[in-house]
Design a protein around this motif. Sequence first.
Motif, PDB file in Angstrom:
ATOM      1  N   UNK A 101       0.844  -1.198   0.000  1.00 13.96           N
ATOM      2  CA  UNK A 101       0.000   0.000   0.000  1.00 13.96           C
ATOM      3  C   UNK A 101       0.874   1.241   0.000  1.00 13.96           C
ATOM      4  N   UNK A 102       0.662   2.133  -0.974  1.00 20.13           N
ATOM      5  CA  UNK A 102       1.395   3.395  -1.061  1.00 20.13           C
ATOM      6  C   UNK A 102       2.908   3.142  -1.092  1.00 20.13           C
ATOM      7  N   UNK A 103       3.654   3.613  -0.095  1.00 17.13           N
ATOM      8  CA  UNK A 103       5.094   3.339  -0.070  1.00 17.13           C
ATOM      9  C   UNK A 103       5.366   1.846  -0.043  1.00 17.13           C
ATOM     10  N   UNK A 104       4.448   1.067   0.561  1.00 21.92           N
ATOM     11  CA  UNK A 104       4.621  -0.378   0.599  1.00 21.92           C
ATOM     12  C   UNK A 104       4.682  -1.006  -0.779  1.00 21.92           C
ATOM     13  N   UNK A 129      -0.975  -3.995  -5.661  1.00 19.07           N
ATOM     14  CA  UNK A 129      -0.437  -2.687  -5.312  1.00 19.07           C
ATOM     15  C   UNK A 129      -1.583  -1.693  -5.170  1.00 19.07           C
ATOM     16  N   UNK A 130      -1.696  -1.122  -3.982  1.00 22.59           N
ATOM     17  CA  UNK A 130      -2.818  -0.238  -3.657  1.00 22.59           C
ATOM     18  C   UNK A 130      -2.309   1.195  -3.562  1.00 22.59           C
ATOM     19  N   UNK A 131      -2.842   2.092  -4.417  1.00 27.55           N
ATOM     20  CA  UNK A 131      -2.371   3.483  -4.472  1.00 27.55           C
ATOM     21  C   UNK A 131      -0.844   3.520  -4.470  1.00 27.55           C
ATOM     22  N   UNK A 132      -0.219   2.814  -5.423  1.00 30.27           N
ATOM     23  CA  UNK A 132       1.237   2.638  -5.382  1.00 30.27           C
ATOM     24  C   UNK A 132       2.002   3.947  -5.504  1.00 30.27           C
ATOM     25  N   UNK A 133       3.045   4.053  -4.666  1.00 26.10           N
ATOM     26  CA  UNK A 133       3.861   5.267  -4.657  1.00 26.10           C
ATOM     27  C   UNK A 133       5.342   4.947  -4.840  1.00 26.10           C
ATOM     28  N   UNK A 134       5.703   4.189  -5.893  1.00 26.53           N
ATOM     29  CA  UNK A 134       7.124   3.944  -6.114  1.00 26.53           C
ATOM     30  C   UNK A 134       7.848   5.249  -6.428  1.00 26.53           C
ATOM     31  N   UNK A 135       9.085   5.336  -5.950  1.00 27.25           N
ATOM     32  CA  UNK A 135       9.928   6.512  -6.211  1.00 27.25           C
ATOM     33  C   UNK A 135       9.283   7.806  -5.725  1.00 27.25           C
ATOM     34  N   UNK A 136       8.456   7.733  -4.675  1.00 26.08           N
ATOM     35  CA  UNK A 136       7.727   8.939  -4.276  1.00 26.08           C
ATOM     36  C   UNK A 136       8.661  10.053  -3.805  1.00 26.08           C
ATOM     37  N   UNK A 176      16.629   9.933   3.794  1.00 27.62           N
ATOM     38  CA  UNK A 176      15.535   9.270   3.086  1.00 27.62           C
ATOM     39  C   UNK A 176      15.527   9.673   1.616  1.00 27.62           C
ATOM     40  N   UNK A 177      15.669  10.961   1.355  1.00 24.89           N
ATOM     41  CA  UNK A 177      15.629  11.437  -0.028  1.00 24.89           C
ATOM     42  C   UNK A 177      16.840  10.945  -0.814  1.00 24.89           C
ATOM     43  N   UNK A 178      18.011  10.994  -0.204  1.00 22.54           N
ATOM     44  CA  UNK A 178      19.221  10.522  -0.892  1.00 22.54           C
ATOM     45  C   UNK A 178      19.114   9.024  -1.182  1.00 22.54           C
ATOM     46  N   UNK A 179      18.649   8.269  -0.199  1.00 20.69           N
ATOM     47  CA  UNK A 179      18.522   6.827  -0.370  1.00 20.69           C
ATOM     48  C   UNK A 179      17.453   6.484  -1.401  1.00 20.69           C
ATOM     49  N   UNK A 180      16.405   7.304  -1.471  1.00 22.77           N
ATOM     50  CA  UNK A 180      15.357   7.058  -2.445  1.00 22.77           C
ATOM     51  C   UNK A 180      15.890   7.031  -3.865  1.00 22.77           C
ATOM     52  N   UNK A 181      16.858   7.882  -4.149  1.00 17.84           N
ATOM     53  CA  UNK A 181      17.440   7.909  -5.499  1.00 17.84           C
ATOM     54  C   UNK A 181      18.141   6.597  -5.828  1.00 17.84           C
ATOM     55  N   UNK A 182      18.667   5.938  -4.809  1.00 18.28           N
ATOM     56  CA  UNK A 182      19.376   4.676  -5.031  1.00 18.28           C
ATOM     57  C   UNK A 182      18.433   3.479  -5.145  1.00 18.28           C
ATOM     58  N   UNK A 183      17.149   3.705  -4.901  1.00 23.19           N
ATOM     59  CA  UNK A 183      16.168   2.613  -4.953  1.00 23.19           C
ATOM     60  C   UNK A 183      15.105   2.836  -6.021  1.00 23.19           C
ATOM     61  N   UNK A 184      15.368   3.687  -6.959  1.00 18.54           N
ATOM     62  CA  UNK A 184      14.371   3.982  -7.985  1.00 18.54           C
ATOM     63  C   UNK A 184      14.020   2.732  -8.795  1.00 18.54           C
ATOM     64  N   UNK A 185      12.748   2.598  -9.114  1.00 22.35           N
ATOM     65  CA  UNK A 185      12.299   1.500  -9.969  1.00 22.35           C
ATOM     66  C   UNK A 185      11.690   2.007 -11.276  1.00 22.35           C
ATOM     67  N   UNK A 186      11.345   3.288 -11.333  1.00 19.30           N
ATOM     68  CA  UNK A 186      10.736   3.847 -12.546  1.00 19.30           C
ATOM     69  C   UNK A 186      11.806   4.384 -13.493  1.00 19.30           C
ATOM     70  N   UNK A 187      12.889   3.636 -13.600  1.00 21.96           N
ATOM     71  CA  UNK A 187      13.981   4.057 -14.485  1.00 21.96           C
ATOM     72  C   UNK A 187      14.347   2.946 -15.459  1.00 21.96           C
ATOM     73  N   UNK A 188      13.454   2.000 -15.643  1.00 22.20           N
ATOM     74  CA  UNK A 188      13.706   0.896 -16.565  1.00 22.20           C
ATOM     75  C   UNK A 188      12.581  -0.116 -16.452  1.00 22.20           C
TER      76      UNK A 188
END
Length: 261
Positions: A101-104, A129-136, A176-188
């Motif tokens: 859910x969301x970030x989940x 995936x409920x209200x998915x928020x990948x790479x939020x 959190x923001x810096x680490x988020x860049x290293x976990x992106x999934x909407x880049x491929x």
Amino acid sequence: MSEAEPEFLDVDRVRIAVRHRDGSVPGVMWLGGYRSDMKGTKAQVLDEWGIQNGVAVTRHDYSGHGESGGEFAEGTISRWLSESLAVFNRYTFGPQILVGSSMGAWIALRMVQELVRAGQADRLAGLLLIAPAPDFTTELVEPQLTDAMRKQLEETGRIEEPSEYSPEPNIYTKALLDDGRNNRVLDGIIDTHCPVHILQGMADPDVPYSHAMRLVEHLPKDDVTITLIRDGDHRLSRPQDLSLMTKALTALRESFQGRTS
């Protein structure tokens, strides 16, 4: 039905609260959103559905959430991902449907990548995936930061903003923001090796439904179903929303059983 006391799993010296019910497979693992916990409405309904259908259900709280230890402000996607994988490996067996859910949902997609990398693609029976928020962090938070906020992040390492869901403010740390860049999934391309069902409200004020549509574009190899709920908000916790959730879960289980019979 009253909640049983949680078990605790030590992950990187932090006690992670877990509630697991044995049952048939494919089981279900719940992955909550940012600042939510496993006692939330959707998680509770999912657990009750598991009891009624004899399905194994696993829930946990990330560090800094709910009944787990740790400080919320020390959390990152990498840390919460590591904890979720530890719970998955310790408490689940056989194929699982990940419900994020969301970030989940972001955590679920990263789990998929890590499980596939570890040769465990056969453990994946489906994704809901409920209200998915990948790479939020990069897609939804950072674009809204003012110059003053960016300065505050650099000087103090964190910013706060009011939350409409809690009296406590939302906290976004530089880590959190810096680490988020290293976990992106909407880049491929995201290859989940399993069917995916997305539930998304079109009246969601936090994650626009265009974000869910963009996610679909990154899932070209998978059987993807998206259900758009015209008047649905971000929580999707109304009775009709919860009914859609359990129907989607049932369909994912039946699809898996049909593929393996």
